[in-house]
Design an enzyme around this catalytic site. Structure first.
Site, short mmCIF file in Angstrom:
data_model
loop_
_atom_site.label_atom_id
_atom_site.label_comp_id
_atom_site.label_asym_id
_atom_site.label_seq_id
_atom_site.Cartn_x
_atom_site.Cartn_y
_atom_site.Cartn_z
N GLY A 130 4.29 -16.07 59.97
CA GLY A 130 2.84 -15.89 60.06
C GLY A 130 2.13 -17.22 59.99
O GLY A 130 2.69 -18.22 59.51
N ARG A 131 0.90 -17.25 60.46
CA ARG A 131 0.10 -18.47 60.46
C ARG A 131 -1.23 -18.20 59.78
O ARG A 131 -1.78 -17.11 59.87
CB ARG A 131 -0.14 -18.98 61.88
N PHE A 186 -4.55 -22.95 57.09
CA PHE A 186 -4.12 -24.26 56.62
C PHE A 186 -2.62 -24.48 56.76
O PHE A 186 -2.09 -25.44 56.24
CB PHE A 186 -4.53 -24.45 55.16
N GLY A 187 -1.92 -23.60 57.44
CA GLY A 187 -0.48 -23.79 57.60
C GLY A 187 0.17 -22.52 58.07
O GLY A 187 -0.48 -21.61 58.60
N GLU A 188 1.48 -22.45 57.87
CA GLU A 188 2.23 -21.28 58.32
C GLU A 188 3.40 -21.03 57.39
O GLU A 188 3.80 -21.90 56.61
CB GLU A 188 2.71 -21.47 59.76
N ALA A 189 3.94 -19.83 57.50
CA ALA A 189 5.13 -19.44 56.74
C ALA A 189 6.28 -19.29 57.72
O ALA A 189 6.17 -18.56 58.71
CB ALA A 189 4.89 -18.14 55.98
N LYS A 192 6.65 -22.11 52.80
CA LYS A 192 5.20 -22.03 52.93
C LYS A 192 4.71 -23.44 53.23
O LYS A 192 4.71 -24.31 52.36
CB LYS A 192 4.60 -21.48 51.64
N ASP A 212 -5.37 -12.20 41.47
CA ASP A 212 -5.42 -11.79 42.88
C ASP A 212 -4.34 -10.75 43.16
O ASP A 212 -3.65 -10.82 44.18
CB ASP A 212 -5.25 -13.00 43.79
#
Length: 984
Positions: free
Chosen positions: A59-60, A63-66, A81, A176
């Site tokens: 996933g994206r 601020f970045g992607e996994a 991450k 959260d």
């Protein structure tokens, strides 16, 4: 924790990547513990290397992607991450750091495991546990208005509350908790994740007041803007469980303001169906959603409620069992600083045989769906992907009838790999194919079988009919998890995690090892000597092998052609050899001819067998009619053959045997084939000699063109299936070698070099920030992958030995910039002749890095003038307990002198420890000075080479200006000038 322990932890934080984020002020010079590891005596050579292969992007975000990676050391899947720090604000950078700190504190089976973190230029990489079942939000959506069973809700509730209890005991407020942050494995194991917003509270009575979290799960106190504590997490847990019971959000509205009003007033979107769920469960949820935080139960109180307490032990054992296959230890210390080696590879699956001599690539099994294990049967293939999914399809020619061995619920002949949907949600660990059936093992050790039950290979006493079209679980192994399974043509053998062996199916020739030739339709335990530890089982067509931990081999079944290695050659007293043949054996017997080797892998075929010993040597025995033993001829062989020739000196890593051929792969990425080459068995058309209507080769011959690594290989009948990988590129991430904080990295990447928010202070001060700007990684022309800073940077010059001792570099010095900065900001440490004055060398900058309590103690001690004659080991003076106390102490029950003496002893040990550290630093300085001298000598040699090169260039230019008259224009072109090149 003792004060000394806090001091050591403080030093560890300075050494870590983010030490300056949480350390002291930037004005203090670097103390002993702030010296970067790799630059102090070549520490990088001792760093552990961890190898990773990227699988696919999960996933994206903004601020970045996994990204999903496979770690090759243990073949486990992990998630990286990836956070681009240049795109984060100061608060977001703190959140990223906060998640690492929180995860490093937590270790629980229901919490996402943190393994490591790395820094790649300006990208923060956090290595986390992978959950292959998605998240709870998607799980609820997939229900499609079909309510969960109460048993499943209680199972989820127990795991969520257990995780929350763990983080609350650590003094951490999650802030959260929501269905999107609750992850699942395929075995329905809950993992609570995403700790970017978590906060550490000093006590259970502490309060937080920052407005964070997801609106749908915000507690009333959060909506009202008042202080909150751990009970706010309990509210979020109540919202999650309410969602599980209703499949709807607890509170819903069209805008945030209206949502907050409903939360504060307690107006829920709907109520729980009391006819579907017990009153006890509904009351538990309502208690969690109480408007008064004080009335909400704590996490531990929830676990003590009868609903969970009665089944708590059972569920805890289940969690431990489900978590065991994927659990791996973290790094033992923070300062190990492992190096990540990321290798991008192509992974493809090829099949051949059955009339096709050209390897056929399977387009379905590639890229993000790459294979980790393959298996060939007589009529079908099976593949397990890296994400633990099972694919099956047929490999037969003509119209042979199927018996459900594909597991798709029908008897259709699927010619392309098809996912076995009936095993959706099950993480498949391994698969094995029989003649017309299939058996697979999950990560939890549960066994599933499908296909023909003619010989009882389903293991259920034929209660499901002659054919099983869908995967069916064998309840026999519910309490005895299976580690490995192997299938012959008509029998099955498994090895459990308790190292017990079970077999069932056709018993002809004693292949089950049960001391009889009877067929058994349910698993039967095999008697194995207790002194032997079985590590692997392997079935042939009509025989079985057991491999022990010491490398011994036990075999049973049909020994035709000596394919089990049970025949013995004995020398008599009359100088003639006697050959004792064993036609078959019904119980497991030691293969004495193999006892001279420590066998690590064994691969039985239809008429012969191959084995690999611990040194990577290949052994073959059995029938050699078609040259399948690889000995260079077709003569009958009675004993064990150690292969040389083309395989001499090579280490064999994979081998498999078909009906009359052998395929092997070596560690230098070659693939060899030999034996019967008819019908495409060898993926080539050898011309060594014809044998009947087939073409055979008795020497191992390389196949498959270019170099390929083979992770797995399987042959059965005349078919072969294998996985081949090829390295595309690789990069090394030396994350901890730079010692940069998040803030420093972002500052160094800014165009103007200005001060960014949030991260500059600490261990190295401003000098390290400038250092980080000059040590940026050199971009690679090929694109994505870069080399390390130290590898790509050239040496501009070297400081002289005199300048090195004096810690100064003049304007004319050839000292490179990075070294000059380090020397200018380094602390001067004297080099005493004896260790006596070491106590005076305890610098003020070193004291400034100590925790407050030690710092105060040292300041008090420094006010007392030292005695020159007193040795370092005699300071401070011990108090005499015999001296009576004065003042109010006379009336107290216990004198404080003993406590004071303990404190003095502790401070003395602390100072001595610091002195030892300083001695180590002095030794490291000497080593560095020696290295500088060596590098200076190398530089002088390099300068001489440079002068010679300039002289050569001058001569070349003179030749270009005045070419020799005896050379024509064509020969002059060969000298490399541009005069003969056509203009563009």
């Amino acid at each position: 924790m003792s004060v000394l322990g806090e001091y050591e932890r403080h030093c560890d934080s300075i050494n870590s990547d983010f030490g300056s984020e949480s350390g002291g002020g930037g004005d203090s010079g670097p103390g002993p513990s702030a010296v970067p590891g790799p630059r102090a005596g070549g520490g990088a050579a001792e760093q552990e290397e961890l190898h990773y292969i990227p699988i696919r992007v999960l996933g994206r975000g903004a601020f970045g992607e996994a990204t999903l990676y496979r770690r090759t050391e243990d073949d486990s899947l992990v998630v990286w991450k990836e956070v681009d720090l240049t795109r984060l604000s100061e608060k977001e950078r703190r959140d990223a750091l906060n998640e690492i700190v929180i995860l490093a504190l937590l270790q629980h089976d229901n919490i996402i495991a943190y393994y490591n973190h790395f820094m790649d230029n300006t990208t923060l990489l956090i290595e986390l546990e992978y959950c292959n079942g998605g998240n709870l939000y998607d799980k609820i959506l997939r229900q499609k208005d079909k309510l969960f069973e109460e048993e499943m809700v209680v199972w989820y509730l127990f795991q969520i509350v257990s995780a929350v209890s763990c983080i609350h005991k650590a003094g951490i407020l999650h802030r959260d908790i929501k269905t999107l942050n609750i992850f699942l494995t395929k075995a329905n194991l809950i993992k609570l994740g995403d700790y970017g917003l978590a906060k550490k509270l000093n006590s259970e009575y502490s309060m937080a007041e920052t407005l964070v979290g997801t609106p749908y799960y915000m507690s009333p106190e959060l909506c009202q803007g008042v202080k909150y504590n751990f009970k706010s997490d309990i509210w979020a847990v109540g919202c999650v469980i309410f969602e599980l019971l209703t499949l709807k959000r607890t509170f819903d509205a069209t805008n945030p303001l209206n949502l907050c009003v409903k939360i504060v007033q307690g107006i829920r979107a709907m109520e729980v169906d009391s006819s579907q769920y017990s009153l006890e469960l509904i009351q538990l949820v309502h208690a969690c959603l109480d408007q008064d935080p004080e009335q909400r139960p704590a996490a531990d109180a929830l676990l003590d409620l009868p609903l969970l307490r009665t089944r708590r032990r059972e569920m805890e054992e289940k969690v431990t069992l489900l978590n065991a296959p994927t659990k791996r230890p973290r790094s033992s210390t923070v300062t190990e600083a492992p190096i990540a080696v990321v290798t991008s590879r192509t992974s493809e699956v090829y099949v051949w045989g059955g009339g096709k001599s050209t390897p056929q690539k399977l387009d379905v099994i590639k890229s993000g769906c790459s294979a980790r294990q393959v298996c060939a049967g007589n009529t079908h293939f099976a593949v397990v992907t890296v994400e633990k999914e099972l694919y099956t399809w047929v490999n037969m020619q003509g119209g042979t009838k199927l018996h459900g061995q594909l597991g798709h619920g029908d008897k259709a002949s699927y010619r392309q790999p098809k996912h076995v949907e009936k095993l959706q949600g099950k993480a498949i660990h391994q698969v094995s194919c029989g003649d017309d059936f299939t058996v697979c093992v999950t990560d939890e050790g549960q066994l599933y079988a499908f296909g023909s039950d003619y010989y009882g290979c389903m293991g259920v006493d034929k209660v499901s009919g002659p054919e099983v079209l869908e995967p069916m679980q064998l309840n026999f192994f519910l309490s005895n998890p299976v580690e490995q399974v192997s299938c012959g043509d008509n029998h099955v053998v498994v090895l459990t995690r308790n190292k017990e062996v079970y077999s069932w199916g056709c018993g002809e020739y004693g292949r089950l090892g049960l001391d009889s030739e009877e067929d058994y339709y349910t698993p039967q335990r095999v008697d194995v000597p207790k002194a032997l530890i079985i590590v692997a089982v392997q079935c042939g067509c009509d025989g079985t092998f057991l491999l022990t931990q010491s490398g011994k081999v036990l075999a049973c079944g049909l020994n035709e052609f000596n394919k089990l290695g049970l025949n013995q050659c004995m020398s008599g007293i009359i100088n003639h050899e006697a050959y004792h043949e064993v036609p078959y054996t019904t119980s497991f017997t030691l293969a004495k001819q193999l006892s001279f080797y420590k066998i690590r892998t064994i691969a039985p075929g239809k008429t012969h067998t191959a084995a690999i010993d611990e040194r990577g040597r290949l052994l073959t025995f059995g029938c050699n009619k078609c040259g399948q033993l690889g000995v260079g001829n077709y003569k009958k062989r009675l004993g064990i053959n150690l292969l040389g020739g083309p395989l001499g000196g090579k280490q064999v890593i994979r081998v498999s045997c078909g009906d009359e051929f052998t395929i092997a792969a070596t560690d230098d990425n070659h693939i060899f084939a030999w034996g019967n080459g008819g019908n495409g068995r060898l993926a080539m058309t050898p011309t060594e000699r014809p044998h009947g209507s087939d073409i055979c080769t008795s020497w191992p011959r390389p196949i498959f063109g270019s170099l390929h690594h083979v992770p797995d290989l399987s042959c059965r009948g005349w078919h072969t299936i294998l996985i081949v990988e090829k390295v595309l590129n690789s990069k090394t991430i030396r994350s901890n070698s730079s010692g940069l904080s998040i803030g420093t990295v972002v500052q160094s990447s800014s165009p103007g070099g200005g001060i960014g928010g949030g991260g500059g202070g600490g261990g190295g001060g401003g000098g390290e920030e400038e250092d980080s700007q000059q040590e940026s990684e050199t971009p690679d022309p090929s694109g994505g992958f870069r080399g390390t800073m130290e590898a790509d940077r050239g040496m501009e010059g070297l400081i002289s030995p005199t300048e090195a001792v004096g810690n100064s570099c003049g304007a004319s010095s050839s000292c490179p910039g990075w070294l000059r900065k380090e020397l200018e900001n380094a602390e001067f440490i004297p080099m005493p002749d004896s260790p006596a004055p070491l106590s005076a060398a305890f610098s003020q900058s070193e004291k400034d890095t100590l925790p407050y309590e030690e710092l105060q103690g040292l300041k008090v001690a420094s006010e007392v003038p030292p005695e020159p004659q007193r040795a370092a080991g005699a300071w401070p003076p011990r108090l005499d307990p015999a001296v009576p106390c004065v003042g109010k102490a006379l009336t107290s029950a216990a004198c404080a002198c003993s406590a004071l003496q303990v404190e003095v002893d502790r401070l003395q040990a602390l100072v001595l420890k610091c002195l030892e550290e300083q001695q180590k630093l002095q030794q490291e300085n000497l080593q560095m000075f020696t290295q500088l001298q060596k590098l200076n000598k190398k530089l002088e040699g390099g300068q001489q080479v440079g002068m010679h090169s300039r002289g050569t260039q001058t001569a070349k230019e003179e030749m270009e200006m005045d070419p020799k008259p005896d050379l024509d224009s064509e020969s002059w072109c060969l000298l490399g000038t541009d005069s003969c090149r056509p203009s563009l």
